[in-house]
Structures are given as C-alpha cells and as structure tokens.
Design a protein around this motif. Structure first.
Motif, short mmCIF file in Angstrom:
data_model
loop_
_atom_site.label_atom_id
_atom_site.label_comp_id
_atom_site.label_asym_id
_atom_site.label_seq_id
_atom_site.Cartn_x
_atom_site.Cartn_y
_atom_site.Cartn_z
N LEU A 1 54.48 28.64 34.16
CA LEU A 1 53.92 27.44 34.77
C LEU A 1 53.04 26.68 33.78
O LEU A 1 52.56 25.59 34.09
N GLY A 2 52.82 27.26 32.60
CA GLY A 2 52.05 26.57 31.57
C GLY A 2 50.58 26.91 31.54
O GLY A 2 49.81 26.26 30.85
N VAL A 3 50.18 27.93 32.29
CA VAL A 3 48.78 28.35 32.20
C VAL A 3 48.57 28.91 30.80
O VAL A 3 49.33 29.77 30.35
N PRO A 4 47.59 28.43 30.06
CA PRO A 4 47.36 28.94 28.70
C PRO A 4 47.08 30.44 28.71
O PRO A 4 46.36 30.95 29.57
N ALA A 5 47.65 31.13 27.74
CA ALA A 5 47.47 32.58 27.63
C ALA A 5 45.99 32.94 27.53
O ALA A 5 45.57 34.00 28.02
N THR A 6 45.18 32.05 26.96
CA THR A 6 43.75 32.33 26.83
C THR A 6 43.07 32.39 28.20
O THR A 6 42.02 33.00 28.33
N ASN A 7 43.66 31.77 29.21
CA ASN A 7 43.08 31.83 30.56
C ASN A 7 43.47 33.11 31.28
O ASN A 7 42.91 33.41 32.33
N LEU A 8 44.42 33.84 30.75
CA LEU A 8 44.92 35.04 31.41
C LEU A 8 44.32 36.30 30.78
O LEU A 8 45.02 37.24 30.44
#
Length: 188
Positions: free
Chosen positions: A87-94
């Motif tokens: 969905l395009g959530v940046p990996a840094t947010n995960l």
C-alpha cells in the motif's frame, strides 16, 4: 428492490482468474477465525479496477498475531507487513508497533496477485489474493513476475556466478500513483 444492490465485486460477484490486477480495497474488518478458536483475521476485500475483469472482487484473510507462538506470529506479521508495504507505507514506519484505523485502508489502490488453489470438497474454487510489493507490481501486471515463481526469464539464462546477496527489496519510497497521506495515525 429497496436497499438491494446488484451482485458485483467482492459482495457476491466472482473472483478474477489467476493473475495480477490493479485493485482498490473496498472493505476491511476483523473477524474470528473459522479454523482456529480464539484467533482472528483481518479480512480485506478487493475490487478489480481495470481490464476485462474490472468490477470483479475477492477477499484475503490476514491472520492476526496473538502472542501465543512467536514463530507463527512472525509469519503472520510478515503477511501484514507485505500488505502495508504494498500500500506504500514506508518501511521506516513499520518498526515496533504500528497503529492504523482500518477505515484508512478503504479506497487505497494496490496490485494483487490472485492464485488458484484448487477446489474445496464442496467443489468451490479456492484462491489466494496476495498484495504485490511496489517493486514487483509492474512486472506482475505484465505477467513477468508471480509471487510463487519470481521473475520469468525474458531470454535464455546466463551462467550463474557468485555475487553478493541481493538486498531484501524493501522500499521506503511508495510506488508512483499511490497516495498515502491518510496514514497520519501511523506510529513508529
């Protein structure tokens, strides 16, 4: 016919044949697992938005981690992380805990890969509908990539050589054409 809608999408229509599709998320909910007592799934409904199967739909079940088995929870978290990255959530947010209102997922664009998984004993079609990471989306849509077979060779394969292992492919940049400004409740 008041309050009755025609069959379409994931509300009783058909799931598209095996292949990759541009889709939107039409509904997201948390439901108790039918197979495992005490477990829950995030149920995601997709609607195909382009091509000859536009309007068809399907569902995917993402098992929720429950803290009872670290190995199983790790697999469940990998499936959820794949969805969020697709969905395009940046990996840094995960990193660490990740919170999001399920309603924020509705209407989001994603590429999915529908794979046939045989038939149930009742004769119903079984399939999976997996999100495709942005770096594989274009190749999936052209038939050059599948989640179960990787990339199809375009020409004769060269003799393999030993090289450094590839990176994990995680992208911190959303694929173009995806708008994720609604992820403001994401917590690192």
């Amino acid at each position: 016919f008041n309050g009755i809608e025609a069959l379409a999408g994931s509300d009783g229509g058909y799931a598209p044949p095996e292949g990759a599709y541009k889709a939107t998320i039409t509904e997201v909910s948390i439901a108790d697992s039918k197979n495992m007592a005490g477990s829950q799934n995030m149920v995601v409904s997709y609607n195909v938005t382009e091509g000859e199967h536009a309007g068809s739909g399907c569902r995917a079940w993402f098992p929720m981690p429950n803290g009872q088995d670290a190995k199983k929870d790790s697999f469940k978290l990998r499936k959820l992380k794949t969805l969020f990255l697709a969905l395009g959530v940046p990996a840094t947010n995960l990193q660490g805990q990740f919170g999001i209102d399920l309603a924020q997922l509705q209407g989001k664009a994603v590429v999915i890969y529908v794979a046939d998984n045989g038939q149930s004993p009742e004769g119903k079609r079984r399939y999976s509908a997996d999100p495709v990471l942005p770096e594989n989306a274009a190749a999936a849509l052209t038939g050059e990539w599948t989640p179960h077979g990787g990339r199809k060779p375009a020409t004769a394969m060269a003799t393999p050589t030993m090289t450094a292992p590839p990176s994990n492919g995680a992208s911190t940049t959303p694929a173009s054409g995806f708008n994720f400004t609604g992820f403001d409740s994401v917590t690192p």
